[in-house]
Scaffold this motif. Structure first.
Motif, PDB file in Angstrom:
ATOM      1  N   HIS A  62       0.830  -1.208   0.000  1.00 15.16           N
ATOM      2  CA  HIS A  62       0.000   0.000   0.000  1.00 15.16           C
ATOM      3  C   HIS A  62       0.865   1.259   0.000  1.00 15.16           C
ATOM      4  O   HIS A  62       0.656   2.174  -0.807  1.00 15.16           O
ATOM      5  N   GLY A  63       1.854   1.306   0.883  1.00 12.59           N
ATOM      6  CA  GLY A  63       2.685   2.498   0.986  1.00 12.59           C
ATOM      7  C   GLY A  63       3.542   2.734  -0.239  1.00 12.59           C
ATOM      8  O   GLY A  63       3.639   3.863  -0.736  1.00 12.59           O
ATOM      9  N   VAL A  64       4.165   1.681  -0.748  1.00  9.40           N
ATOM     10  CA  VAL A  64       5.054   1.834  -1.902  1.00  9.40           C
ATOM     11  C   VAL A  64       4.267   2.238  -3.145  1.00  9.40           C
ATOM     12  O   VAL A  64       4.659   3.155  -3.882  1.00  9.40           O
ATOM     13  N   LEU A  65       3.137   1.570  -3.388  1.00 11.35           N
ATOM     14  CA  LEU A  65       2.364   1.883  -4.591  1.00 11.35           C
ATOM     15  C   LEU A  65       1.763   3.283  -4.540  1.00 11.35           C
ATOM     16  O   LEU A  65       1.755   4.002  -5.547  1.00 11.35           O
ATOM     17  N   MET A  66       1.264   3.680  -3.377  1.00 12.90           N
ATOM     18  CA  MET A  66       0.599   4.979  -3.283  1.00 12.90           C
ATOM     19  C   MET A  66       1.593   6.129  -3.176  1.00 12.90           C
ATOM     20  O   MET A  66       1.473   7.136  -3.881  1.00 12.90           O
ATOM     21  N   ALA A  67       2.566   5.993  -2.279  1.00 16.13           N
ATOM     22  CA  ALA A  67       3.459   7.115  -1.988  1.00 16.13           C
ATOM     23  C   ALA A  67       4.586   7.250  -2.998  1.00 16.13           C
ATOM     24  O   ALA A  67       5.069   8.361  -3.237  1.00 16.13           O
ATOM     25  N   LEU A  68       5.021   6.142  -3.583  1.00 12.87           N
ATOM     26  CA  LEU A  68       6.167   6.197  -4.489  1.00 12.87           C
ATOM     27  C   LEU A  68       5.781   5.988  -5.951  1.00 12.87           C
ATOM     28  O   LEU A  68       6.121   6.800  -6.815  1.00 12.87           O
ATOM     29  N   GLY A  99      13.267   5.913 -20.197  1.00  4.49           N
ATOM     30  CA  GLY A  99      13.023   6.278 -18.803  1.00  4.49           C
ATOM     31  C   GLY A  99      11.802   5.576 -18.244  1.00  4.49           C
ATOM     32  O   GLY A  99      11.834   5.036 -17.125  1.00  4.49           O
ATOM     33  N   TRP A 100      10.709   5.569 -19.004  1.00  5.21           N
ATOM     34  CA  TRP A 100       9.489   4.894 -18.545  1.00  5.21           C
ATOM     35  C   TRP A 100       9.730   3.398 -18.358  1.00  5.21           C
ATOM     36  O   TRP A 100       9.266   2.795 -17.381  1.00  5.21           O
ATOM     37  N   THR A 101      10.480   2.794 -19.272  1.00  2.00           N
ATOM     38  CA  THR A 101      10.755   1.358 -19.181  1.00  2.00           C
ATOM     39  C   THR A 101      11.570   1.032 -17.936  1.00  2.00           C
ATOM     40  O   THR A 101      11.281   0.056 -17.220  1.00  2.00           O
ATOM     41  N   LEU A 102      12.594   1.842 -17.660  1.00  2.00           N
ATOM     42  CA  LEU A 102      13.387   1.638 -16.445  1.00  2.00           C
ATOM     43  C   LEU A 102      12.507   1.732 -15.201  1.00  2.00           C
ATOM     44  O   LEU A 102      12.611   0.908 -14.281  1.00  2.00           O
ATOM     45  N   MET A 103      11.642   2.737 -15.175  1.00  2.00           N
ATOM     46  CA  MET A 103      10.753   2.910 -14.031  1.00  2.00           C
ATOM     47  C   MET A 103       9.829   1.711 -13.870  1.00  2.00           C
ATOM     48  O   MET A 103       9.603   1.222 -12.750  1.00  2.00           O
ATOM     49  N   LEU A 104       9.300   1.220 -14.980  1.00  2.00           N
ATOM     50  CA  LEU A 104       8.368   0.090 -14.914  1.00  2.00           C
ATOM     51  C   LEU A 104       9.070  -1.183 -14.457  1.00  2.00           C
ATOM     52  O   LEU A 104       8.539  -1.934 -13.621  1.00  2.00           O
ATOM     53  N   GLY A 106      11.799  -1.399 -12.640  1.00  2.00           N
ATOM     54  CA  GLY A 106      12.109  -1.244 -11.223  1.00  2.00           C
ATOM     55  C   GLY A 106      10.894  -1.448 -10.340  1.00  2.00           C
ATOM     56  O   GLY A 106      10.969  -2.113  -9.292  1.00  2.00           O
ATOM     57  N   THR A 107       9.760  -0.907 -10.763  1.00  2.00           N
ATOM     58  CA  THR A 107       8.521  -1.085  -9.997  1.00  2.00           C
ATOM     59  C   THR A 107       8.124  -2.552  -9.929  1.00  2.00           C
ATOM     60  O   THR A 107       7.739  -3.064  -8.866  1.00  2.00           O
ATOM     61  N   ALA A 108       8.212  -3.242 -11.063  1.00  2.00           N
ATOM     62  CA  ALA A 108       7.840  -4.662 -11.099  1.00  2.00           C
ATOM     63  C   ALA A 108       8.748  -5.491 -10.191  1.00  2.00           C
ATOM     64  O   ALA A 108       8.273  -6.379  -9.459  1.00  2.00           O
ATOM     65  N   MET A 109      10.054  -5.206 -10.207  1.00  2.00           N
ATOM     66  CA  MET A 109      10.985  -5.946  -9.350  1.00  2.00           C
ATOM     67  C   MET A 109      10.651  -5.737  -7.877  1.00  2.00           C
ATOM     68  O   MET A 109      10.598  -6.692  -7.088  1.00  2.00           O
ATOM     69  N   ALA A 110      10.419  -4.485  -7.499  1.00  2.00           N
ATOM     70  CA  ALA A 110      10.112  -4.193  -6.098  1.00  2.00           C
ATOM     71  C   ALA A 110       8.777  -4.816  -5.688  1.00  2.00           C
ATOM     72  O   ALA A 110       8.652  -5.392  -4.597  1.00  2.00           O
ATOM     73  N   ALA A 111       7.778  -4.723  -6.570  1.00  2.00           N
ATOM     74  CA  ALA A 111       6.452  -5.256  -6.244  1.00  2.00           C
ATOM     75  C   ALA A 111       6.487  -6.771  -6.070  1.00  2.00           C
ATOM     76  O   ALA A 111       5.840  -7.322  -5.168  1.00  2.00           O
ATOM     77  N   LEU A 112       7.240  -7.456  -6.913  1.00  2.00           N
ATOM     78  CA  LEU A 112       7.311  -8.916  -6.810  1.00  2.00           C
ATOM     79  C   LEU A 112       7.958  -9.354  -5.500  1.00  2.00           C
ATOM     80  O   LEU A 112       7.514 -10.321  -4.869  1.00  2.00           O
ATOM     81  N   THR A 113       9.005  -8.649  -5.084  1.00  2.00           N
ATOM     82  CA  THR A 113       9.639  -9.016  -3.811  1.00  2.00           C
ATOM     83  C   THR A 113       8.697  -8.756  -2.638  1.00  2.00           C
ATOM     84  O   THR A 113       8.696  -9.510  -1.658  1.00  2.00           O
ATOM     85  N   ILE A 114       7.885  -7.709  -2.742  1.00  2.00           N
ATOM     86  CA  ILE A 114       6.908  -7.436  -1.673  1.00  2.00           C
ATOM     87  C   ILE A 114       5.863  -8.545  -1.627  1.00  2.00           C
ATOM     88  O   ILE A 114       5.524  -9.069  -0.557  1.00  2.00           O
ATOM     89  N   LEU A 115       5.330  -8.917  -2.785  1.00  2.00           N
ATOM     90  CA  LEU A 115       4.302  -9.956  -2.838  1.00  2.00           C
ATOM     91  C   LEU A 115       4.826 -11.299  -2.331  1.00  2.00           C
ATOM     92  O   LEU A 115       4.079 -12.077  -1.733  1.00  2.00           O
ATOM     93  N   ARG A 116       6.090 -11.566  -2.561  1.00  2.00           N
ATOM     94  CA  ARG A 116       6.683 -12.815  -2.079  1.00  2.00           C
ATOM     95  C   ARG A 116       6.960 -12.783  -0.583  1.00  2.00           C
ATOM     96  O   ARG A 116       7.322 -13.804   0.005  1.00  2.00           O
ATOM     97  N   LEU A 141      16.342   1.318  -9.824  1.00  2.00           N
ATOM     98  CA  LEU A 141      15.966   1.468 -11.235  1.00  2.00           C
ATOM     99  C   LEU A 141      14.830   2.472 -11.396  1.00  2.00           C
ATOM    100  O   LEU A 141      14.804   3.250 -12.362  1.00  2.00           O
ATOM    101  N   LEU A 142      13.887   2.460 -10.459  1.00  2.00           N
ATOM    102  CA  LEU A 142      12.798   3.437 -10.513  1.00  2.00           C
ATOM    103  C   LEU A 142      13.349   4.855 -10.446  1.00  2.00           C
ATOM    104  O   LEU A 142      12.955   5.732 -11.231  1.00  2.00           O
ATOM    105  N   VAL A 143      14.287   5.081  -9.540  1.00  2.00           N
ATOM    106  CA  VAL A 143      14.886   6.410  -9.408  1.00  2.00           C
ATOM    107  C   VAL A 143      15.683   6.775 -10.659  1.00  2.00           C
ATOM    108  O   VAL A 143      15.577   7.896 -11.179  1.00  2.00           O
ATOM    109  N   LEU A 144      16.473   5.837 -11.163  1.00  2.00           N
ATOM    110  CA  LEU A 144      17.268   6.126 -12.360  1.00  2.00           C
ATOM    111  C   LEU A 144      16.370   6.438 -13.555  1.00  2.00           C
ATOM    112  O   LEU A 144      16.709   7.275 -14.403  1.00  2.00           O
TER     113      LEU A 144
END
Length: 468
Positions: A62-68, A99-104, A106-116, A141-144
């Motif tokens: 919730h926090g990562v998706l909404m705030a970041l 830039g959009w691809t890098l952000m996406l 990075g988001t997918a990598m972070a989200a998968l680790t959270i879900l796991r 990657l999201l920041v870059l």
């Protein structure tokens, strides 16, 4: 006219990129909202979450998706939108898509680790809580990716200056450039923090300095708030006035507000660490003053926005406060979303001054007040403004009409009342932010007493978390 514009090949290429940013942000807020609802129902003991989707996993999501994620993708899309629309030129979209691809990714990598369940560290990703190293890689990657977007904006600004010697950069683009200059400075510390966290998470280092990671995070963490607010200000200054026949009140005042935010928004993070004994009181007091200083451009903005309301009403022969308020287009979801966000910003802004007070922060520290302040700020001026702007942007980018604008206006009002619930008197009474079914001590694999003792030492900056 819109149909003719949408046939322009350059604009079509730009629109596809902008839609990708806005739709990604929309998906993030939808998933984050679902996680928030489940989290609230779980905390209220309406049901018990399954082991494979525990409370802290959902809270982090919730926090990562909404705030970041939601805020970052929307702001990058909005900033590119105002840049492309105000600097008309032939441009390649390759860098922006990269830039959009890098952000996406990075988001997918972070989200998968959270879900796991490998990254239940909340959105404040500093030690001693440890996530999977791939969560930190994804965040990097999201920041870059946002840096690539910043490069795209700066490159367009430089092109404009080279080809329009002596002319000032157009105000919306100036606002976006100020915002991303602040963002790059703030996120340098995220990269520095990741330089410590990633080797630690991989087990390549024997420990980590908790205090340093906290310092790095909050150097970025509070400018992140102004990244949101500056994105909202772009909408308040440049988009909302078009809904009621207004104009920017003052070009100079607007530029001054953004420059002040640029200069004052970075040295404020220590007010999140007033309870840390390792930080000298001199630095805490300095950050108190700089945080109060950030209130000045907010007051300037409030004056300028309300002045545009009144001047637009006077041009239509309307006088008086209540007559002006009634004349505003409250049934328009674009305007009502932003205006409701402005109202909540009053509560969030004054609450922030309490948090920034060296003395008063001690009373609200680690209470529900902090949670309420955060939600009133993110859920108010940020989320409502961005959603209201989306009602305006998406039809412009797609050529479609809103299905039912009245529903959007009603939803905006509902969010206002929901966020007002967070400003609760129990927070002032010191209601603690307790743990859920299991405390953070269990997440660290130690007893509650050991955890509290560790935090005491960590606050002094002497604790280094060992690798198990």
């Amino acid at each position: 006219m819109m149909a003719l514009l949408l046939r322009d090949p350059q604009m079509l290429r730009e629109n596809r990129l902008l839609i990708a940013h806005i739709y990604t942000a929309t998906a993030a807020i939808a998933l984050g909202a679902i996680a928030g609802v489940l989290q609230g129902l779980s905390r209220a003991d309406v049901f018990t979450l399954p082991v494979w989707f525990d409370y802290y996993r959902m809270l982090t999501m919730h926090g990562v998706l909404m705030a970041l994620v939601f805020t970052t993708f929307f702001i990058t899309g909005l900033s590119l939108f105002v840049t492309y629309r105000n600097i008309a030129r032939a441009r390649s979209m390759g860098i922006a898509w990269f830039g959009w691809t890098l952000m996406l990714i990075g988001t997918a990598m972070a989200a998968l680790t959270i879900l796991r369940g490998d990254a239940t560290v909340l959105y404040t990703f500093y030690a001693p809580l440890k996530a999977s190293p791939w969560f930190y890689v994804g965040a990097t990657l999201l920041v870059l990716g946002t840096w690539v977007v910043a490069y795209e904006i700066f490159e367009n600004v430089l092109w404009f200056r080279r080809n329009n010697v002596g002319k000032p950069v157009l105000l919306p683009v100036f606002s976006a450039a100020c915002k991303f200059l602040m963002w790059v400075v703030a996120t340098l510390e995220v990269v520095a923090e990741m330089y410590l966290l990633i080797p630690w998470a991989f087990g390549w280092t024997s420990g980590i300095n908790v205090m340093v990671t906290r310092m790095f995070f909050w150097y970025f963490g509070h400018p992140l708030v102004y990244f949101w607010i500056m994105g909202a200000y772009i909408i308040w200054y440049h988009i909302v006035p078009t809904r009621y026949g207004g104009n920017v009140f003052s070009d100079g005042l607007t530029r001054l507000a953004f420059v002040m935010l640029l200069l004052l928004s970075t040295p404020v993070g220590i007010h999140h660490e007033f309870m840390e004994p390792a930080i000298a009181s001199t630095w805490k007091m300095l950050h108190t003053l700089t945080t109060y200083g950030v209130a000045i451009p907010s007051f300037l903005t409030a004056f300028a926005i309300f002045a545009t309301f009144e001047l637009a009403a006077q041009r239509r022969g309307i006088k008086g406060f209540w007559a002006t308020v009634k004349s505003l287009p409250w049934n328009d979801p674009v305007f009502s979303g932003v205006a409701c966000g402005m109202l909540l910003f009053i509560l969030g802004g004054f609450g922030g001054l309490i948090n920034a007070s060296y003395a008063m922060d001690a009373m609200v520290h680690n209470t529900i007040w902090i949670v309420g302040h955060f939600h009133v700020t993110v859920g108010g001026p940020v989320a409502l403004t961005f959603v209201g702007c989306a009602y305006w942007m998406i039809p412009k980018l797609t050529g479609r009409r809103l299905w039912n604008p009245q529903w959007g206006a009603m939803a905006n009002a509902r969010v206002v009342f929901r966020n007002a619930d967070h400003v609760d008197i129990h927070a002032l009474c010191g209601t603690a932010r307790g743990a859920a079914a299991h405390g953070r001590s269990q997440l660290l694999g130690c007893s509650s007493g050991e955890y509290l003792a560790a935090l005491d030492v960590a606050g002094s900056g002497r604790w280094r978390v060992p690798v198990h």
